[in-house]
Enzyme design. Sequence first.
Site, PDB file in Angstrom:
ATOM      1  N   LYS A 217     -72.254  33.179   7.788  1.00 19.15           N
ATOM      2  CA  LYS A 217     -73.002  32.490   6.723  1.00 19.15           C
ATOM      3  C   LYS A 217     -72.421  32.894   5.377  1.00 19.15           C
ATOM      4  O   LYS A 217     -71.896  33.998   5.233  1.00 19.15           O
ATOM      5  CB  LYS A 217     -74.487  32.891   6.758  1.00 19.15           C
ATOM      6  CG  LYS A 217     -75.402  31.870   6.120  1.00 19.15           C
ATOM      7  CD  LYS A 217     -75.664  30.704   7.064  1.00 19.15           C
ATOM      8  CE  LYS A 217     -76.660  29.726   6.523  1.00 19.15           C
ATOM      9  NZ  LYS A 217     -77.132  28.810   7.570  1.00 19.15           N
TER      10      LYS A 217
HETATM   11  P1  NAD Z   1     -82.362  21.158   0.998  1.00 21.27           P
HETATM   12  O1  NAD Z   1     -81.820  21.838  -0.194  1.00 21.27           O
HETATM   13  O2  NAD Z   1     -81.896  19.783   1.330  1.00 21.27           O
HETATM   14  O3  NAD Z   1     -83.972  21.085   0.885  1.00 21.27           O
HETATM   15  C1  NAD Z   1     -84.779  22.195   0.645  1.00 21.27           C
HETATM   16  C2  NAD Z   1     -86.183  21.686   0.326  1.00 21.27           C
HETATM   17  O4  NAD Z   1     -87.072  22.799   0.244  1.00 21.27           O
HETATM   18  C3  NAD Z   1     -86.274  20.946  -1.011  1.00 21.27           C
HETATM   19  O5  NAD Z   1     -87.141  19.830  -0.865  1.00 21.27           O
HETATM   20  C4  NAD Z   1     -86.923  21.981  -1.931  1.00 21.27           C
HETATM   21  O6  NAD Z   1     -87.660  21.393  -2.980  1.00 21.27           O
HETATM   22  C5  NAD Z   1     -87.844  22.662  -0.947  1.00 21.27           C
HETATM   23  N1  NAD Z   1     -88.287  23.989  -1.383  1.00 21.27           N
HETATM   24  C6  NAD Z   1     -87.558  24.985  -1.954  1.00 21.27           C
HETATM   25  N2  NAD Z   1     -88.368  26.023  -2.222  1.00 21.27           N
HETATM   26  C7  NAD Z   1     -89.607  25.679  -1.824  1.00 21.27           C
HETATM   27  C8  NAD Z   1     -90.869  26.317  -1.853  1.00 21.27           C
HETATM   28  N3  NAD Z   1     -91.000  27.533  -2.339  1.00 21.27           N
HETATM   29  N4  NAD Z   1     -91.921  25.653  -1.334  1.00 21.27           N
HETATM   30  C9  NAD Z   1     -91.785  24.411  -0.836  1.00 21.27           C
HETATM   31  N5  NAD Z   1     -90.626  23.746  -0.783  1.00 21.27           N
HETATM   32  C10 NAD Z   1     -89.556  24.382  -1.284  1.00 21.27           C
HETATM   33  O7  NAD Z   1     -82.121  22.166   2.211  1.00 21.27           O
HETATM   34  P2  NAD Z   1     -82.110  21.841   3.769  1.00 21.27           P
HETATM   35  O8  NAD Z   1     -80.713  21.637   4.187  1.00 21.27           O
HETATM   36  O9  NAD Z   1     -83.162  20.827   4.084  1.00 21.27           O
HETATM   37  O10 NAD Z   1     -82.551  23.273   4.339  1.00 21.27           O
HETATM   38  C11 NAD Z   1     -83.922  23.653   4.457  1.00 21.27           C
HETATM   39  C12 NAD Z   1     -84.014  24.754   5.486  1.00 21.27           C
HETATM   40  O11 NAD Z   1     -83.459  24.289   6.710  1.00 21.27           O
HETATM   41  C13 NAD Z   1     -83.247  26.042   5.145  1.00 21.27           C
HETATM   42  O12 NAD Z   1     -83.938  27.147   5.679  1.00 21.27           O
HETATM   43  C14 NAD Z   1     -81.942  25.863   5.901  1.00 21.27           C
HETATM   44  O13 NAD Z   1     -81.306  27.090   6.184  1.00 21.27           O
HETATM   45  C15 NAD Z   1     -82.463  25.186   7.147  1.00 21.27           C
HETATM   46  N6  NAD Z   1     -81.436  24.484   7.909  1.00 21.27           N
HETATM   47  C16 NAD Z   1     -80.788  23.391   7.386  1.00 21.27           C
HETATM   48  C17 NAD Z   1     -79.807  22.772   8.142  1.00 21.27           C
HETATM   49  C18 NAD Z   1     -79.103  21.543   7.662  1.00 21.27           C
HETATM   50  O14 NAD Z   1     -78.270  21.014   8.429  1.00 21.27           O
HETATM   51  N7  NAD Z   1     -79.390  21.030   6.480  1.00 21.27           N
HETATM   52  C19 NAD Z   1     -79.488  23.270   9.407  1.00 21.27           C
HETATM   53  C20 NAD Z   1     -80.172  24.359   9.914  1.00 21.27           C
HETATM   54  C21 NAD Z   1     -81.153  24.962   9.141  1.00 21.27           C
END
Ligand code: NAD
Length: 417
Positions: free
Chosen positions: A105
């Site tokens: 990561k």
């Molecule tokens: P992203 O940046 O697209 O979205 C994150 C969202 O979380 C946004 O809507 C933001 O406003 C919201 N957010 C941030 N802080 C917050 C809070 N305190 N309370 C409520 N909402 C809050 O990111 P993503 O890619 O959707 O990732 C989100 C999670 O999913 C992370 O933990 C990431 O590690 C995990 N994840 C993502 C992927 C992927 O392919 N995108 C894969 C595996 C895991």
Amino acid sequence: MADVNPFESFQEQVDDAAAYLDVDKGMLDRLKNPERILETNLAVEMDDGSIEVFRAYRSQFNGDRGPYKGGIRYHPNVSREEVKALSGWMAYKTATVDIPLGGGKGGIIIDPSDYSESELERVTRAFAKELTPLIGEDRDVPAPDVNTGQREMNWIKDTYETIERTTEPGVITGKDLASGGSEGRVEATGRSTVIAAREAFEYLGEDIADATVAIQGYGNAGWITAKLVEQMGATVVAVSDSSGGIYSEDGFDAVAAKDHKRETGSVVGFHGADEEITNEELLQLDVDLLVPAALENAIDAEIAEGVQADVISEAANGPITPDGDDVLEQKDVLIVPDILANAGGVTVSYFEWVQNRQRFYWDEETVNERLEDIIVEQFDTLVDAYEEHDLPNMRIAAYVVAIERVLTAAEQSGTWP
Ligand code: NAD
């Protein structure tokens, strides 16, 4: 959000599962710590000619089962400890879905909303330059994470290929289709989150189509989860982002809520929903399915006390603290752990890497079918482990299965020299 060191949470999760395995103490230490970490300070020219320095990390956690694999996050709260934890979760995630990759990561301490596109490009290329000696399709394959996407992946690929004087699209995944991306990658994390949730309801003898759903976080993972769970017939009653949440007892149009966020920057103020709620209220709503899809440590013991959902499918990485886990276990909440629920992202990244290496691309239906097969098969494997060994919960079952897979590969590699 609870102030918990995510790396300590991660190590506690591994210890909890290792208690059910016959693991040598020294080997357990190896399974709990990264192999190496790059810490670098990127000096980047801003649009006004000044220089700003950004701290960045890449943790290569475990490569016994294949090249290190994991995303790159841009966020002000990125830290060495967070990157270490996320890299460990990746190692056990690739093992949970049994794909031939390890765990890594990366992250940069930056709030991207404070910078122009050209500044972000220079920051990204500066990081890519530092990463170049460490990455490669057979070494370490980064991908997107919070606040990074196809644009950043394309920049990193181009920087790497330019320095190395080669064409190697498999050096990074999550790319745009035109740059060697895969069909189905953008939706993959939300897709596995809902497939895992559907299997969990089926395991409980229920149908996800009858479920009410609350989703914390409305970015890539959260919003796609909302769209796909609606397609399965479930009712999305609440969603939120960092500005707050919205709620309607009878549900609302999740796609329209996303359009509102795209136009205004937040779901808050969406006219299709009845009321505004806080993130804490969302997590404690009386719903059937709760999907944390924001950041780690969202549900600590105090919030867990108020959780009313029957099933939690973890789209985010590490959204529940160990204390929160204990409370939810006592309340008999069925948690599909992150290392299975959100593994769709890395699984389709694996498909992208395979396609890049073969220079032969699959259609979206093939990608989605292969993803579905893997998530369903590994959900069943976890249930078997959970029942056979009478384990306390599905998270421990996932770690037991994953640690055994990593351990077997590590033992077969042996130590060297
Ligand atoms: P992203 O940046 O697209 O979205 C994150 C969202 O979380 C946004 O809507 C933001 O406003 C919201 N957010 C941030 N802080 C917050 C809070 N305190 N309370 C409520 N909402 C809050 O990111 P993503 O890619 O959707 O990732 C989100 C999670 O999913 C992370 O933990 C990431 O590690 C995990 N994840 C993502 C992927 C992927 O392919 N995108 C894969 C595996 C895991």
